[in-house]
Write a protein that holds these residues in place. Sequence first.
Motif, mmCIF file in Angstrom:
data_model
loop_
_atom_site.group_PDB
_atom_site.id
_atom_site.type_symbol
_atom_site.label_atom_id
_atom_site.label_comp_id
_atom_site.label_asym_id
_atom_site.label_seq_id
_atom_site.Cartn_x
_atom_site.Cartn_y
_atom_site.Cartn_z
ATOM 1 N N GLY A 132 0.808 -1.207 0.000
ATOM 2 C CA GLY A 132 0.000 0.000 0.000
ATOM 3 C C GLY A 132 0.839 1.254 0.000
ATOM 4 O O GLY A 132 1.848 1.345 -0.703
ATOM 5 N N ILE A 133 0.458 2.240 0.852
ATOM 6 C CA ILE A 133 1.203 3.498 0.911
ATOM 7 C C ILE A 133 1.555 3.898 2.339
ATOM 8 O O ILE A 133 2.178 4.939 2.540
ATOM 9 N N VAL A 134 1.176 3.094 3.333
ATOM 10 C CA VAL A 134 1.513 3.354 4.730
ATOM 11 C C VAL A 134 2.169 2.099 5.281
ATOM 12 O O VAL A 134 1.557 1.027 5.289
ATOM 13 N N SER A 135 3.402 2.215 5.774
ATOM 14 C CA SER A 135 4.167 1.009 6.090
ATOM 15 C C SER A 135 3.758 0.360 7.397
ATOM 16 O O SER A 135 4.165 -0.771 7.676
ATOM 17 N N THR A 136 2.928 1.032 8.203
ATOM 18 C CA THR A 136 2.456 0.419 9.447
ATOM 19 C C THR A 136 1.220 -0.449 9.232
ATOM 20 O O THR A 136 0.718 -1.056 10.177
ATOM 21 N N THR A 137 0.747 -0.536 7.994
ATOM 22 C CA THR A 137 -0.397 -1.377 7.666
ATOM 23 C C THR A 137 -0.021 -2.849 7.795
ATOM 24 O O THR A 137 1.070 -3.260 7.414
ATOM 25 N N GLY A 138 -0.938 -3.674 8.290
ATOM 26 C CA GLY A 138 -0.685 -5.095 8.430
ATOM 27 C C GLY A 138 -0.646 -5.805 7.090
ATOM 28 O O GLY A 138 -1.409 -5.492 6.172
ATOM 29 N N VAL A 139 0.241 -6.791 6.994
ATOM 30 C CA VAL A 139 0.368 -7.574 5.768
ATOM 31 C C VAL A 139 -0.921 -8.338 5.481
ATOM 32 O O VAL A 139 -1.401 -8.390 4.349
ATOM 33 N N GLY A 140 -1.513 -8.941 6.518
ATOM 34 C CA GLY A 140 -2.661 -9.811 6.318
ATOM 35 C C GLY A 140 -3.871 -9.102 5.756
ATOM 36 O O GLY A 140 -4.439 -9.519 4.740
ATOM 37 N N GLY A 141 -4.298 -8.045 6.401
ATOM 38 C CA GLY A 141 -5.506 -7.361 5.959
ATOM 39 C C GLY A 141 -5.366 -6.789 4.572
ATOM 40 O O GLY A 141 -6.270 -6.931 3.733
ATOM 41 N N LEU A 142 -4.236 -6.120 4.296
ATOM 42 C CA LEU A 142 -4.054 -5.520 2.987
ATOM 43 C C LEU A 142 -4.010 -6.582 1.900
ATOM 44 O O LEU A 142 -4.643 -6.456 0.854
ATOM 45 N N THR A 143 -3.284 -7.678 2.152
ATOM 46 C CA THR A 143 -3.168 -8.726 1.140
ATOM 47 C C THR A 143 -4.514 -9.363 0.848
ATOM 48 O O THR A 143 -4.914 -9.502 -0.320
ATOM 49 N N LEU A 144 -5.228 -9.767 1.877
ATOM 50 C CA LEU A 144 -6.469 -10.516 1.663
ATOM 51 C C LEU A 144 -7.537 -9.680 0.962
ATOM 52 O O LEU A 144 -8.408 -10.218 0.282
ATOM 53 N N GLY A 145 -7.456 -8.359 1.088
ATOM 54 C CA GLY A 145 -8.398 -7.499 0.372
ATOM 55 C C GLY A 145 -7.983 -7.204 -1.058
ATOM 56 O O GLY A 145 -8.756 -6.635 -1.818
ATOM 57 N N GLY A 146 -6.750 -7.527 -1.426
ATOM 58 C CA GLY A 146 -6.269 -7.292 -2.793
ATOM 59 C C GLY A 146 -4.907 -6.643 -2.831
ATOM 60 O O GLY A 146 -3.960 -7.178 -3.376
#
Length: 462
Positions: A132-146
């Motif tokens: 994404g564009i914010v590095s504190t975002t979790g890998v799991g949630g971002l990945t599973l949504g696309g």
Amino acid sequence: MAMTPVQAARRELTGFTGRLTGPEDSDYPQVRAVYNAMIDKRPALVARCAGAGDVAQAVGFARDHDLPLAVRGGGHNGAGLGTCDAGVVVDLSPLKDIEVDPDARTVRVAGGCVWGEVDRATHAHGLAVPSGIVSTTGVGGLTLGGGIGHLTRACGLTVDSLIEAEVVLATGERVRAAADEHPDLFWALRGGGGNFGVVTSFRFRPHEVRTVVAGPTFWPVEAGPEVLAAYRDFIPHAPRELNGFFLFGCVPPGPPFPAELHLRKICGVVWCWVGHDTDAAARAMAPLLDSTPEPLLHGPGPMPHPALQSAFDAFYPPGDQWYWRADFVNDIPADAIALHGKFGAELPTWKSTMHLYPVDGAAHDRAPADTAWSYRDAQWASVYAGVDPDPAGAGTLRQWTVDYFEALHPFSAGGAYVNMMMDEGQERVRAGYRDNYARLARVKAAYDPYNLFRINQNVLPA
């Protein structure tokens, strides 16, 4: 006196190696908190899991006690779908292993990692996974949504780099999902969210990315309609190496931005050229710059990929109030441009923003049915986000966001990127998956027929 869920869990989960936290514990306020401070839920039990075995036990406890079950990785979900009231939160944050194999060009990432951790590990080998564009975002949630962000046009979605996942199912069984094993589950995980189980480990095939030419170009907010019209015509024909998302926002009040621009309302493009050739990047950007007014600031320059990925972190720390709406967009006609100009000039706070992320280029190389993420034919993903630290302004944030969304939704492709939706109901979930929803419902029925994993953008079992 009946035991509380946390007392029952401490008694029953004898093999649990992580930490079980409930409302009676002194660290409960910190443990239950999520990124969006507008979300104030009180789970009965937070199970901080040290491994897949802990996850299976926590899932089984929620199932057997008929308690709501939420799964939290980085905790960034805008709608607060990583937590719940009076239920169990499976907290993956202790799962932090990352293994990069530069020879095979793969990286295995545990389910509790955030993208900044992955970026640092892969960058050491000249590699990157699109995120994404914010590095504190979790890998799991971002990945599973696309997974859309700075590398989408050059490298595709995050799910396009996913090659396998280790999943704990509603039964507690642990399975591997890949093209050659549980292929239907693997298909569903690539965009279908957390509907099918808890992913404790991801394996990605990263891309060769080390240095990027990146940074913003800002124009006065009054130039928004003119710049957006030029951007609309420019980006679909730009080289794939060039990503640039359009925004309305305010200049952050701190370095590296000039003091005279601090808090000024602007429109802009945040660029990412995949490569180190600054001249090639400048040539790729030139058609837009040549067709728009003189910018207030033009700041792209060479930087390590992780520096770009973390550039927004300081301005959007945990604890702000957030309210989101989103849509996919195929075209931006003149009437839509005028509405964008109106709402972009009415930002309620300096942190509030609108982004238009390109989702073409490499993201279009796959067909809509190849993965659960169906909008392979969309040109942009739009998001409207009201943001501010002050809880007193939550109503204002929500009103501006909803008004902006409702004004522009008639010009949309119909559905939205599930990672940028609030809890908006089943009709919006179906619109987000279009023709893929029926297949997702069948996979859901096979792997979670009783809908244990329902605190998400929920797909109902067929």
